[in-house]
Motif scaffolding. Structure first.
Motif, mmCIF file in Angstrom:
data_model
loop_
_atom_site.group_PDB
_atom_site.id
_atom_site.type_symbol
_atom_site.label_atom_id
_atom_site.label_comp_id
_atom_site.label_asym_id
_atom_site.label_seq_id
_atom_site.Cartn_x
_atom_site.Cartn_y
_atom_site.Cartn_z
ATOM 1 N N ASN A 235 0.866 -1.179 0.000
ATOM 2 C CA ASN A 235 0.000 0.000 0.000
ATOM 3 C C ASN A 235 0.903 1.228 0.000
ATOM 4 O O ASN A 235 1.510 1.562 1.014
ATOM 5 N N THR B 239 0.453 4.216 0.227
ATOM 6 C CA THR B 239 0.130 5.342 1.113
ATOM 7 C C THR B 239 0.804 5.176 2.475
ATOM 8 O O THR B 239 0.781 6.105 3.285
ATOM 9 N N GLU B 240 1.409 4.004 2.712
ATOM 10 C CA GLU B 240 2.085 3.756 3.990
ATOM 11 C C GLU B 240 3.593 3.893 3.797
ATOM 12 O O GLU B 240 4.165 3.348 2.861
ATOM 13 N N SER B 241 4.233 4.629 4.712
ATOM 14 C CA SER B 241 5.651 4.959 4.561
ATOM 15 C C SER B 241 6.535 3.715 4.578
ATOM 16 O O SER B 241 7.518 3.631 3.818
ATOM 17 N N ASP B 242 6.212 2.740 5.434
ATOM 18 C CA ASP B 242 7.032 1.525 5.485
ATOM 19 C C ASP B 242 6.992 0.772 4.155
ATOM 20 O O ASP B 242 8.008 0.219 3.721
ATOM 21 N N HIS B 243 5.847 0.761 3.523
ATOM 22 C CA HIS B 243 5.721 0.086 2.236
ATOM 23 C C HIS B 243 6.496 0.844 1.153
ATOM 24 O O HIS B 243 7.098 0.237 0.262
ATOM 25 N N ASP C 209 3.492 -5.671 11.821
ATOM 26 C CA ASP C 209 2.323 -4.779 11.896
ATOM 27 C C ASP C 209 1.068 -5.481 11.380
ATOM 28 O O ASP C 209 -0.013 -5.349 11.968
ATOM 29 N N SER D 149 -7.246 -3.607 5.961
ATOM 30 C CA SER D 149 -6.125 -2.802 5.535
ATOM 31 C C SER D 149 -6.074 -2.742 4.022
ATOM 32 O O SER D 149 -6.263 -3.745 3.347
#
Length: 247
Positions: free
Chosen positions: A164, A166-170, A220, A242
């Motif tokens: 995704n 929009t998620e920084s880790d991704h 997570d 999610s």
């Protein structure tokens, strides 16, 4: 007092007694009529009051029965909705668990392929030579690497399609994959003059960063699975999945 007068008085007394008796009969008859009328009136009023009370009782019972039926239906619908939410949450959790397992497997394979590619580059660069490598030897070297790069590219795409953005880790994971691929270019002498051992250190550092980032993402997602598994569906409407999960 002569006999005529006495007879007249007796007649008057007799008439009076007859009149009194008549009056008594009339009074008794009138009283009986009045009592009958009053009794009929009381009976009618009583019947009306009883009928009214019965009507109110019937209406109250009907209202109570309707309320009970409504409550029973509401409870039934609530139980059905609760069961549906629990099934939906279980399905989402199951899909997320599959997402976790597949992502872990693809990342492990992806890293293994690039590690193998880096080892092959390391071996050919460190091999002592007195002359340039032949075209035949170069083709024999490039062919398996090309095949591994194709498989690694497929894995990369599969991994990215699960992410995704929009998620920084991704976002970081995607950037690290690109960085890991680029680091192997350093083995080409036209791109870098670093010793192979130093290039392996660069590659190893990026690989470790990618592993740590992958572990965080997987952790997570696992926490989300546990949270949804133990969550009470009644506390919220529908558990929102999610956006990273791909069925």
């Amino acid at each position: 007092m002569n006999p005529d007068d006495l007879a007249a008085i007796q007649g008057i007394v007799r008439d009076a007694m007859q009149n009194a008796e008549f009056i008594n009969k009339v009074w008794i008859a009138g009283a009986a009529v009045i009592v009958s009328v009053f009794a009929a009136l009381v009976a009618s009023i009583t019947q009306m009051l009883v009928a009214r009370a019965q009507r109110k009782t019937q209406l109250r019972l009907a209202d109570q029965q309707a309320l009970q039926q409504k409550q029973a239906l509401s409870e039934q619908l609530s139980m059905q909705e609760l069961a549906s939410r629990r099934i939906a949450n279980a399905n989402v959790s199951a899909k997320r668990q599959i997402w976790i397992d597949e992502l872990r497997k693809d990342i492990a394979r992806y890293l293994s392929l690039w590690q193998e590619i880096s080892f092959r580059w390391d071996a050919i660069v460190n091999e002592p030579r007195t002359e340039e490598i032949s075209d035949q030897a170069l083709n024999a070297f490039k062919k398996p690497i090309a095949e591994m790069r194709m498989e690694a590219l497929e894995l990369q795409l599969r991994i990215e399609l699960r992410l995704n953005m929009t998620e920084s880790d991704h976002q970081d994971l995607k950037a690290l994959m690109k960085k890991l691929e680029t680091s192997t270019i350093l083995f080409q002498r036209t791109a870098s003059s670093l010793p192979p051992a130093d290039i392996q250190k660069v590659f190893g550092a990026i690989r470790q960063q990618l592993i740590v980032k992958s572990q965080k993402i997987l952790k997570d997602e696992w926490e989300r699975v546990k949270k949804e598994s133990y969550a009470d569906p009644r506390e919220s409407a529908f558990s929102k999945p999610s956006p990273a999960v791909v069925a």
